[in-house]
Design a protein around this motif. Structure first.
Motif, PDB file in Angstrom:
ATOM      1  N   ASP A  15       0.810  -1.222   0.000  1.00 50.69           N
ATOM      2  CA  ASP A  15       0.000   0.000   0.000  1.00 50.69           C
ATOM      3  C   ASP A  15       0.841   1.268   0.000  1.00 50.69           C
ATOM      4  O   ASP A  15       0.471   2.277  -0.614  1.00 50.69           O
ATOM      5  CB  ASP A  15      -0.940  -0.001   1.217  1.00 50.69           C
ATOM      6  CG  ASP A  15      -1.990  -1.096   1.104  1.00 50.69           C
ATOM      7  OD1 ASP A  15      -2.141  -1.656  -0.006  1.00 50.69           O
ATOM      8  OD2 ASP A  15      -2.648  -1.396   2.126  1.00 50.69           O
ATOM      9  N   ALA A  16       1.985   1.244   0.702  1.00 53.60           N
ATOM     10  CA  ALA A  16       2.837   2.442   0.744  1.00 53.60           C
ATOM     11  C   ALA A  16       3.325   2.778  -0.669  1.00 53.60           C
ATOM     12  O   ALA A  16       3.400   3.956  -1.059  1.00 53.60           O
ATOM     13  CB  ALA A  16       4.020   2.201   1.675  1.00 53.60           C
ATOM     14  N   GLN A  17       3.628   1.752  -1.438  1.00 54.20           N
ATOM     15  CA  GLN A  17       4.081   1.984  -2.824  1.00 54.20           C
ATOM     16  C   GLN A  17       2.942   2.560  -3.666  1.00 54.20           C
ATOM     17  O   GLN A  17       3.159   3.454  -4.498  1.00 54.20           O
ATOM     18  CB  GLN A  17       4.607   0.670  -3.416  1.00 54.20           C
ATOM     19  CG  GLN A  17       5.879   0.201  -2.727  1.00 54.20           C
ATOM     20  CD  GLN A  17       6.180  -1.274  -2.950  1.00 54.20           C
ATOM     21  OE1 GLN A  17       5.367  -2.013  -3.501  1.00 54.20           O
ATOM     22  NE2 GLN A  17       7.352  -1.703  -2.507  1.00 54.20           N
ATOM     23  N   VAL A  18       1.739   2.069  -3.435  1.00 58.23           N
ATOM     24  CA  VAL A  18       0.575   2.612  -4.161  1.00 58.23           C
ATOM     25  C   VAL A  18       0.432   4.102  -3.854  1.00 58.23           C
ATOM     26  O   VAL A  18       0.237   4.928  -4.765  1.00 58.23           O
ATOM     27  CB  VAL A  18      -0.721   1.855  -3.777  1.00 58.23           C
ATOM     28  CG1 VAL A  18      -1.955   2.555  -4.339  1.00 58.23           C
ATOM     29  CG2 VAL A  18      -0.653   0.408  -4.285  1.00 58.23           C
ATOM     30  N   GLU A  19       0.566   4.456  -2.585  1.00 56.39           N
ATOM     31  CA  GLU A  19       0.442   5.871  -2.201  1.00 56.39           C
ATOM     32  C   GLU A  19       1.533   6.708  -2.861  1.00 56.39           C
ATOM     33  O   GLU A  19       1.294   7.825  -3.315  1.00 56.39           O
ATOM     34  CB  GLU A  19       0.504   6.019  -0.669  1.00 56.39           C
ATOM     35  CG  GLU A  19      -0.746   5.530   0.044  1.00 56.39           C
ATOM     36  CD  GLU A  19      -2.025   6.013  -0.643  1.00 56.39           C
ATOM     37  OE1 GLU A  19      -2.170   7.242  -0.863  1.00 56.39           O
ATOM     38  OE2 GLU A  19      -2.881   5.168  -0.993  1.00 56.39           O
ATOM     39  N   ARG A  36       0.728   7.187  -6.431  1.00 54.15           N
ATOM     40  CA  ARG A  36      -0.402   8.100  -6.638  1.00 54.15           C
ATOM     41  C   ARG A  36       0.088   9.540  -6.796  1.00 54.15           C
ATOM     42  O   ARG A  36      -0.427  10.310  -7.610  1.00 54.15           O
ATOM     43  CB  ARG A  36      -1.386   8.000  -5.472  1.00 54.15           C
ATOM     44  CG  ARG A  36      -2.735   8.653  -5.789  1.00 54.15           C
ATOM     45  CD  ARG A  36      -3.579   8.858  -4.552  1.00 54.15           C
ATOM     46  NE  ARG A  36      -3.714   7.651  -3.752  1.00 54.15           N
ATOM     47  CZ  ARG A  36      -4.570   6.657  -4.011  1.00 54.15           C
ATOM     48  NH1 ARG A  36      -5.354   6.740  -5.061  1.00 54.15           N
ATOM     49  NH2 ARG A  36      -4.639   5.618  -3.222  1.00 54.15           N
ATOM     50  N   LYS A  37       1.120   9.894  -6.043  1.00 53.68           N
ATOM     51  CA  LYS A  37       1.661  11.262  -6.137  1.00 53.68           C
ATOM     52  C   LYS A  37       2.298  11.500  -7.509  1.00 53.68           C
ATOM     53  O   LYS A  37       2.170  12.577  -8.086  1.00 53.68           O
ATOM     54  CB  LYS A  37       2.691  11.499  -5.025  1.00 53.68           C
ATOM     55  CG  LYS A  37       2.051  11.510  -3.648  1.00 53.68           C
ATOM     56  CD  LYS A  37       3.092  11.697  -2.553  1.00 53.68           C
ATOM     57  CE  LYS A  37       2.437  11.437  -1.190  1.00 53.68           C
ATOM     58  NZ  LYS A  37       3.335  10.781  -0.254  1.00 53.68           N
ATOM     59  N   ASP A  47      -0.663  11.775 -10.009  1.00 58.52           N
ATOM     60  CA  ASP A  47      -1.389  13.046  -9.863  1.00 58.52           C
ATOM     61  C   ASP A  47      -0.605  14.200 -10.494  1.00 58.52           C
ATOM     62  O   ASP A  47      -1.178  15.080 -11.145  1.00 58.52           O
ATOM     63  CB  ASP A  47      -1.648  13.354  -8.378  1.00 58.52           C
ATOM     64  CG  ASP A  47      -2.729  12.440  -7.794  1.00 58.52           C
ATOM     65  OD1 ASP A  47      -3.401  11.737  -8.590  1.00 58.52           O
ATOM     66  OD2 ASP A  47      -2.891  12.430  -6.553  1.00 58.52           O
ATOM     67  N   ARG A  67      -3.197  -2.960  -8.054  1.00 57.14           N
ATOM     68  CA  ARG A  67      -2.592  -1.859  -7.292  1.00 57.14           C
ATOM     69  C   ARG A  67      -2.293  -0.663  -8.208  1.00 57.14           C
ATOM     70  O   ARG A  67      -2.425   0.491  -7.794  1.00 57.14           O
ATOM     71  CB  ARG A  67      -1.316  -2.337  -6.601  1.00 57.14           C
ATOM     72  CG  ARG A  67      -1.591  -3.272  -5.424  1.00 57.14           C
ATOM     73  CD  ARG A  67      -0.320  -3.524  -4.634  1.00 57.14           C
ATOM     74  NE  ARG A  67      -0.487  -4.567  -3.646  1.00 57.14           N
ATOM     75  CZ  ARG A  67      -1.048  -4.396  -2.448  1.00 57.14           C
ATOM     76  NH1 ARG A  67      -1.511  -3.219  -2.106  1.00 57.14           N
ATOM     77  NH2 ARG A  67      -1.160  -5.404  -1.612  1.00 57.14           N
ATOM     78  N   ALA A 120      -3.590   3.164  -7.740  1.00 59.62           N
ATOM     79  CA  ALA A 120      -2.711   4.341  -7.723  1.00 59.62           C
ATOM     80  C   ALA A 120      -3.149   5.398  -8.726  1.00 59.62           C
ATOM     81  O   ALA A 120      -2.619   6.508  -8.724  1.00 59.62           O
ATOM     82  CB  ALA A 120      -1.272   3.903  -8.005  1.00 59.62           C
TER      83      ALA A 120
END
Ligand SMILES: Cc1cc2nc3c(=O)[nH]c(=O)nc-3n(C[C@H](O)[C@H](O)[C@H](O)COP(=O)(O)O)c2cc1C
Length: 368
Positions: free
Chosen positions: A77-81, A84-85, A88, A163, A167
């Motif tokens: 999940d940390a990699q997905v977050e 995401r940056k 974006d 995943r 993201a």
């Protein structure tokens, strides 16, 4: 105006031009953890262009799939977050970004895989180099996958695809090139299996097709691309009949209605002939077989890229090293401006130097 600068629809994605950023491993994720870093957000945003496609660097779908310290992952999940940056920031500039899903197979080292032997279709000793905390070292001896384990890796690709969607990516590319796991299954120099994944061309193509099936089950074919490198020898790769193998693979991929097939052209080595004296497999051959859009990559310059799309052998052209050194490459090609040279020494790992500090053309003009 050349077709290179004209819009195109690839699968579900509408692009404003046909200049693609090729996937480039730069080894600058946060360590430990393989989480995309703030530096990476800046790097991808710098290279984003309105309606332009970027293929983010090769990204392991599991710990066992890692082969280079510093490559970002897509298995937690940390990699997905983190991703995401990146996504974006690219979207904020009107860009489109796919993630390249990766498993290195035998191209790895026990310090990267959590201590386990790197996995391969067959345990053939190779003498290639991988990047670890001790710098570039020889790959560790690999272990041949049990037949049942192959399904587990297919599932890892599916999870990576899920995943990547979480993201916010616009799609994914399956890394089937450059001597990594999928390529190791495809080519008979690295695949000596005697089960349904080895032997005939049909059997050796099965893993690629199962991964593609899994990934398209998440995204639909129209947001998935596949990258193949029919002429590459990196990673001690060889095949006894690449024309037949890659012709078959390209034909079979038609069933998924993919966004594109991405081919690394033999241009990088000039017009070098294969050991059998024949020219290496190239886009113009697979064009006759594959029904969807084709991206060609490998040693392109402005003129050769324009000629490539005009000839119709490919629909888009991906640039690797020129994109590394020219954040505004799309603009420079459009306006026929001089390109900055790349610095090989800063390709892999390190800080902002040789990564986010390449100037745009207009900044250079102001300095002059
Ligand atoms: C620093 C570097 C990193 C690369 N990383 C990847 C990668 O992660 N995935 C991939 O499919 N190809 C990778 N490649 C190959 C490029 O995508 C591209 O095919 C190659 O550089 C040839 O294109 P060019 O002549 O425009 O640079 C890499 C190449 C370089 C130079």
């Amino acid at each position: 105006m050349s077709k290179l600068y004209q819009p195109i629809q690839i699968g579900a994605v509408r692009l404003d031009h046909r200049i693609v950023q090729a996937p480039l491993t730069r080894l600058r994720s946060e360590q430990p953890g393989d989480v995309p870093s703030a530096m990476m957000v800046k790097y991808y945003a710098q290279r984003a262009s309105k309606g332009g496609l970027q293929i983010a660097e090769a990204t392991p779908v599991s710990v066992q799939g890692r082969g280079y310290l510093g490559a970002p992952g897509i298995y937690n999940d940390a990699q997905v977050e983190g991703w995401r940056k990146v996504v974006d920031a690219v979207h904020a500039k009107g860009g489109i970004i796919f993630l390249q899903l990766w498993h290195v197979g035998r191209q790895s080292h026990v310090s990267l895989t959590g201590g386990a032997a790197p996995l391969a279709p067959s345990a053939i000793p190779v003498q290639d180099l991988v990047y670890t905390r001790d710098g570039w070292v020889k790959t560790s001896p690999s272990r041949a996958l049990e037949t049942v384990e192959i399904k587990e890796i297919v599932e890892q690709f599916r999870q990576g695809a899920i995943r990547a969607k979480a993201a916010g990516f616009d799609g994914v590319e399956i890394h089937g090139a450059n001597g990594y796991l999928i390529d190791q299954f495809l080519q008979d120099g690295s695949n000596k299996r005697t089960d349904i994944y080895g032997g005939s061309i049909e059997n050796r193509t099965l893993f690629l097709l199962e991964v593609t099936e899994a990934v398209t089950s998440v995204w639909g074919g129209e947001r998935v691309g596949v990258r193949l490198g029919p002429s590459g020898t990196f990673g001690s790769m060889s095949d006894s009949n690449p024309d037949a193998l890659f012709g078959h693979a390209a034909a079979q991929l038609n069933r998924f209605g993919l966004a594109y097939l991405h081919l690394i052209e033999p241009r990088i080595d000039g017009s070098k002939l294969r050991a059998d004296g024949l020219p290496p497999v190239a886009a113009h051959q697979l064009r006759r077989v594959f029904k969807g859009p084709i991206i060609a990559a490998g040693g392109f310059e402005r003129d050769s890229a324009e000629a490539m799309v005009e000839s119709g052998d490919a629909d888009l052209v991906a640039f690797g090293r020129h994109f590394a050194a020219n954040p505004d490459l799309v603009e420079r090609l459009r306006r026929n401006l001089t390109l900055s040279p790349h610095d090989r020494d800063t390709f892999y790992g390190g800080d902002e130097r040789g990564y986010t500090d390449y100037p745009c053309h207009d900044d250079l003009a102001e300095v002059a």
